[in-house]
Design an enzyme around this catalytic site. Structure first.
Site, short mmCIF file in Angstrom:
data_model
loop_
_atom_site.label_atom_id
_atom_site.label_comp_id
_atom_site.label_asym_id
_atom_site.label_seq_id
_atom_site.Cartn_x
_atom_site.Cartn_y
_atom_site.Cartn_z
N GLU A 45 0.82 -1.21 0.00
CA GLU A 45 0.00 0.00 0.00
C GLU A 45 0.86 1.26 0.00
O GLU A 45 0.52 2.25 -0.67
CB GLU A 45 -0.94 0.00 1.21
CG GLU A 45 -2.05 -1.04 1.14
CD GLU A 45 -3.03 -0.79 0.00
OE1 GLU A 45 -3.06 0.34 -0.54
OE2 GLU A 45 -3.76 -1.72 -0.37
N TYR A 128 -5.68 6.19 5.31
CA TYR A 128 -6.03 5.24 4.25
C TYR A 128 -5.29 3.92 4.45
O TYR A 128 -5.88 2.83 4.41
CB TYR A 128 -5.71 5.79 2.85
CG TYR A 128 -5.70 4.68 1.84
CD1 TYR A 128 -6.90 4.12 1.38
CD2 TYR A 128 -4.50 4.12 1.40
CE1 TYR A 128 -6.89 3.05 0.51
CE2 TYR A 128 -4.49 3.06 0.53
CZ TYR A 128 -5.69 2.52 0.08
OH TYR A 128 -5.67 1.45 -0.77
N ASP A 146 -9.59 4.77 -1.70
CA ASP A 146 -8.51 5.37 -2.48
C ASP A 146 -9.10 6.02 -3.73
O ASP A 146 -10.33 6.16 -3.85
CB ASP A 146 -7.46 4.31 -2.84
CG ASP A 146 -7.98 3.24 -3.79
OD1 ASP A 146 -9.19 3.25 -4.12
OD2 ASP A 146 -7.18 2.39 -4.21
#
Length: 348
Positions: A45, A128, A146
């Site tokens: 990520e 996030y 996202d």
């Protein structure tokens, strides 16, 4: 189509069409009880922020081969990690990566905490990423949003508010679809839908499992969502890079730890400013006195500005620099690698 129908259709589509990614546990294996490694989820990520999957995947494989666990990464010297990151850009991510890895190793015994709230408390790990790791690695029902998910929500509900003002509304709409059932697969299903079907341009609506529910598709122009505020023009800056050579080596410097390309090796440069540098100014700002000759220029585009970098080259010596063999420049950030290649082209 009800929210539950949307979920059933999208999860069924994901079960059949999930992307094969090196950090991912396939949906069938996940339903069989196999959980994703939080270290691999977190690393992927972070790498995928502002970077495409095809570009990030080779870096991910190299990182996990070299540093198989978060504790291995935490113990790595800064210089080695920054050099391995070169080419991924946005180097603050690499510094945040190390800060987080070291906190996990130091404060959590090398084991990532298993909730969104605890993950969010780690240094360098934003909201996030905390939500993504919690959902995918720990099956917590978090709201993972996202750019792909924002686009899916904007089209699914034909949200007229332009970005970035629409972000809270899009996050709320995505949150309304989160359930305790398969939260990790749900997050990845939305990501995959946005990446492969609900693409920024030319969405493949005929292949979408939820086209019937899509208000954006019903308008006849789904590609116009999400609406966007007109962008301000990107400012342009000018600078000078100095290519000082000594036999087969090139002088490099370590950039300050904070700021653009912070902590990375690079060529010595002038300040970057709005006005072009005259010949006299460029030579007066050089790091050492030498017979500086013009070696061309390169153009580079950053997120918030573009840059013209004049190149001056000289043979000489200097203190406080890192002399590096010309053959060992591949780990430089792309701007400096581009500049070094251009400035040395007639010497190679």
């Amino acid at each position: 189509m009800s929210p539950e129908q949307i979920r059933r259709r999208l999860l069924a589509w994901y079960d059949a069409h999930a992307r094969d990614l090196p950090w991912r546990v396939p949906p069938a294996a996940g339903q069989g009880g196999l959980r994703s490694d939080p270290y691999r989820v977190w690393l992927s990520e972070v790498m995928l922020q502002q970077t495409t999957v095809p570009h990030a995947a080779p870096y991910f494989l190299k990182f996990t081969a070299r540093w198989p666990t978060v504790s291995d990464l935490a113990a790595a010297p800064d210089d080695e990690v920054m050099a391995a990151w070169a080419g991924l850009g946005y180097y603050a991510r690499a510094r945040n990566l190390l800060a987080c890895a070291r906190a996990v190793a130091r404060d959590h015994g090398g084991v990532f905490p298993g909730t969104e709230a605890a993950l969010r408390a780690l240094p360098g790990l934003g909201p996030y990423t905390a939500a993504a790791v919690a959902a995918i690695a720990f099956d917590e029902a978090t709201n993972v949003v996202d750019g792909n998910v924002e686009r899916v929500m904007a089209r699914l509900f034909a949200v007229e508010t332009p970005l970035p003002a629409a972000k809270p509304e899009l996050k709320a709409l995505a949150g309304d679809l989160v359930r305790e059932d398969r939260p990790g697969d749900w997050a990845q299903a939305l990501m995959d839908l946005g990446a492969t079907i609900c693409r920024p341009k030319s969405p493949l609506c005929d292949r979408c499992p939820v086209t019937e529910a899509c208000a954006g598709h019903a308008t006849g122009a789904p590609e116009t969502y999400p609406r966007k505020t007109a962008k301000a023009s990107r400012p342009h800056r000018h600078g000078v890079a100095y290519i000082l050579t000594r036999a087969e080596t090139v002088a490099l410097v370590r950039r300050p730890p904070k700021g653009l390309l912070g902590g990375m090796l690079g060529l010595p440069t002038s300040d970057w400013r709005a006005a072009p540098w005259s010949d006299a100014e460029a030579r007066s700002a050089a790091p050492v006195q030498a017979d500086w000759r013009s070696a061309g220029e390169v153009e580079h585009v950053f997120t918030h500005f573009s840059l013209t970098l004049r190149l001056l080259r000289a043979e000489g010596s200097a203190d406080g620099v890192i002399w590096t063999d010309r053959r060992d420049l591949e780990a430089l950030p792309s701007l400096f690698l581009k500049a070094a290649r251009a400035g040395l082209s007639n010497l190679l």
